[in-house]
Design an enzyme around this catalytic site. Structure first.
Site, PDB file in Angstrom:
ATOM      1  N   CYS A  11      -3.763  -1.088  -2.016  1.00 57.85           N
ATOM      2  CA  CYS A  11      -4.049   0.322  -2.307  1.00 57.85           C
ATOM      3  C   CYS A  11      -5.056   0.421  -3.456  1.00 57.85           C
ATOM      4  CB  CYS A  11      -2.735   1.002  -2.693  1.00 57.85           C
ATOM      5  SG  CYS A  11      -2.929   2.727  -3.156  1.00 57.85           S
ATOM      6  N   CYS A  23     -11.194   3.496  -0.571  1.00 56.48           N
ATOM      7  CA  CYS A  23      -9.847   3.950  -0.221  1.00 56.48           C
ATOM      8  C   CYS A  23      -9.496   3.305   1.116  1.00 56.48           C
ATOM      9  CB  CYS A  23      -9.828   5.475  -0.112  1.00 56.48           C
ATOM     10  SG  CYS A  23      -8.333   6.140   0.631  1.00 56.48           S
ATOM     11  N   ASP A  32       0.874  -1.171   0.000  1.00 56.16           N
ATOM     12  CA  ASP A  32       0.000   0.000   0.000  1.00 56.16           C
ATOM     13  C   ASP A  32       0.913   1.224   0.000  1.00 56.16           C
ATOM     14  OD1 ASP A  32      -2.378   1.569   0.258  1.00 56.16           O
ATOM     15  OD2 ASP A  32      -1.944   1.817   2.383  1.00 56.16           O
ATOM     16  N   SER A  33       0.312   2.364  -0.239  1.00 56.14           N
ATOM     17  CA  SER A  33       1.095   3.602  -0.190  1.00 56.14           C
ATOM     18  C   SER A  33       1.541   3.920   1.242  1.00 56.14           C
ATOM     19  CB  SER A  33       0.259   4.753  -0.746  1.00 56.14           C
ATOM     20  OG  SER A  33      -0.992   4.789  -0.089  1.00 56.14           O
ATOM     21  N   GLU A  39      -4.922   9.720   9.013  1.00 57.39           N
ATOM     22  CA  GLU A  39      -3.519   9.557   9.443  1.00 57.39           C
ATOM     23  C   GLU A  39      -3.252  10.332  10.742  1.00 57.39           C
ATOM     24  OE1 GLU A  39      -0.366   8.572   7.466  1.00 57.39           O
ATOM     25  OE2 GLU A  39      -1.674   7.146   6.443  1.00 57.39           O
ATOM     26  N   HIS A  62      -8.071   4.267   3.686  1.00 60.45           N
ATOM     27  CA  HIS A  62      -8.192   5.046   4.919  1.00 60.45           C
ATOM     28  C   HIS A  62      -9.626   5.312   5.351  1.00 60.45           C
ATOM     29  CE1 HIS A  62      -4.009   5.641   4.088  1.00 60.45           C
ATOM     30  NE2 HIS A  62      -3.834   6.417   5.139  1.00 60.45           N
TER      31      HIS A  62
HETATM   32  N1  DGL Z   1      -3.903   3.788  -0.221  1.00 55.11           N
HETATM   33  C1  DGL Z   1      -4.608   4.837  -0.939  1.00 55.11           C
HETATM   34  C2  DGL Z   1      -5.872   4.220  -1.566  1.00 55.11           C
HETATM   35  O1  DGL Z   1      -6.433   3.260  -1.094  1.00 55.11           O
HETATM   36  C3  DGL Z   1      -4.988   5.970  -0.035  1.00 55.11           C
HETATM   37  C4  DGL Z   1      -3.826   6.801   0.446  1.00 55.11           C
HETATM   38  C5  DGL Z   1      -3.073   7.466  -0.686  1.00 55.11           C
HETATM   39  O2  DGL Z   1      -3.606   8.384  -1.336  1.00 55.11           O
HETATM   40  O3  DGL Z   1      -1.947   7.057  -0.918  1.00 55.11           O
HETATM   41  O4  DGL Z   1      -6.318   4.720  -2.579  1.00 55.11           O
END
Ligand code: DGL
Length: 268
Positions: free
Chosen positions: A73, A185, A10-11, A153, A187
């Protein structure tokens, strides 16, 4: 390969919610998680940049020997899958968009369906495409909610500020009277209480984590790649701030993360 880990990337830390669902469903499996914390967010970056980052992240996992790759992600799932398949075939790659679309249609078979996601996922049209592939003609509307990521976050998941931001994003979307709202997403599940309150009782909130875990289980079964190991150990790779990842990440994972299991890596 059965004893190899399942790789997840993931990011940042948000994908730990997907790992949490995977650990619950596949308690014998070992997981190797990569959070590209130095380069978060992916959601506001171009498709080309996210694809480059995703291939680098996956390569770091593949070098450490994984038997299956989970793209936790949504943004990377929305734009980088063709490049990942091409770069790492025949490795099995499971994304979170198709499982999210399946979960949405299970909750709301005739729609309308609303999707909230990052700017990148919305611009790529990833959820409408996946939903329409399964149910052509169903009404799908979508809205990018970029401020939700930094709020989650920061641990700011309830209260006046979150309510104001959520109204700003959701009011227009809810005017179309959706019966299902996809949290597209990693988050957004952290803000589920506020989002659910604003959406109201008639709207089912859906996220990909549980359905993605089912897809992984099915794929392991199909490819005969499962393991019966007991007490598997999990490891984490991050591109920045390992201590912060161990500290804040446990909120997303729902269990403690031993800082000794978090390694700092350079993807370039
Ligand atoms: N992990 C990203 C997503 O699910 C969210 C956070 C980001 O923008 O990197 O799209």
């Amino acid at each position: 390969m059965n004893d190899a880990a399942i790789g997840i990337f993931d990011s940042g830390m948000g994908g730990l919610t997907v790992m949490r669902a995977l650990m619950a469903r596949l308690p014998n499996e070992r997981f190797l998680y990569l959070g590209d914390t130095a380069r978060l967010p992916y959601g506001t970056k171009s498709a080309d940049t996210v694809t480059r980052y995703a291939v680098q992240a996956a390569a770091a996992l593949v070098r450490r020997r994984i038997k299956l790759l989970v793209v936790a992600c949504n943004t990377a799932s929305g734009v980088a899958l063709p490049a990942l398949h091409e770069a790492f075939a025949p490795l099995a790659v499971i994304d979170v968009i198709v499982p999210g679309a399946q979960a949405a249609l299970a909750a709301s078979p005739s729609g309308p369906i609303a999707v909230i996601a990052t700017e990148g996922t919305v611009t790529a049209g990833a959820y409408p495409r996946a939903i329409h592939a399964l149910a052509p003609g169903i009404a799908v509307s979508q809205q990018a909610c970029p401020l939700f990521v930094p709020l989650a976050e920061e641990g700011l998941v309830d209260g006046e500020i979150v309510e104001l931001v959520a109204h700003r994003y959701l009011d227009g979307l809810l005017a179309a009277k959706p019966t299902c709202l996809v949290l597209g997403c990693t988050h957004y599940p952290a803000l589920k209480t506020v989002i659910g309150r604003i959406a109201g009782d008639g709207v089912t909130l859906v996220d990909s984590a549980a359905t993605a875990a089912m897809a992984v289980e099915q794929r392991l079964r199909d490819d005969e790649l499962g393991t019966q190991a007991t007490a598997p150990s999990h490891r984490f790779l991050v591109t920045d701030a390992p201590d912060r990842f161990a500290r804040v990440g446990q909120i997303f994972l729902g269990r403690p993360i031993d800082p000794a299991t978090v390694e700092l890596v350079d993807l370039q």
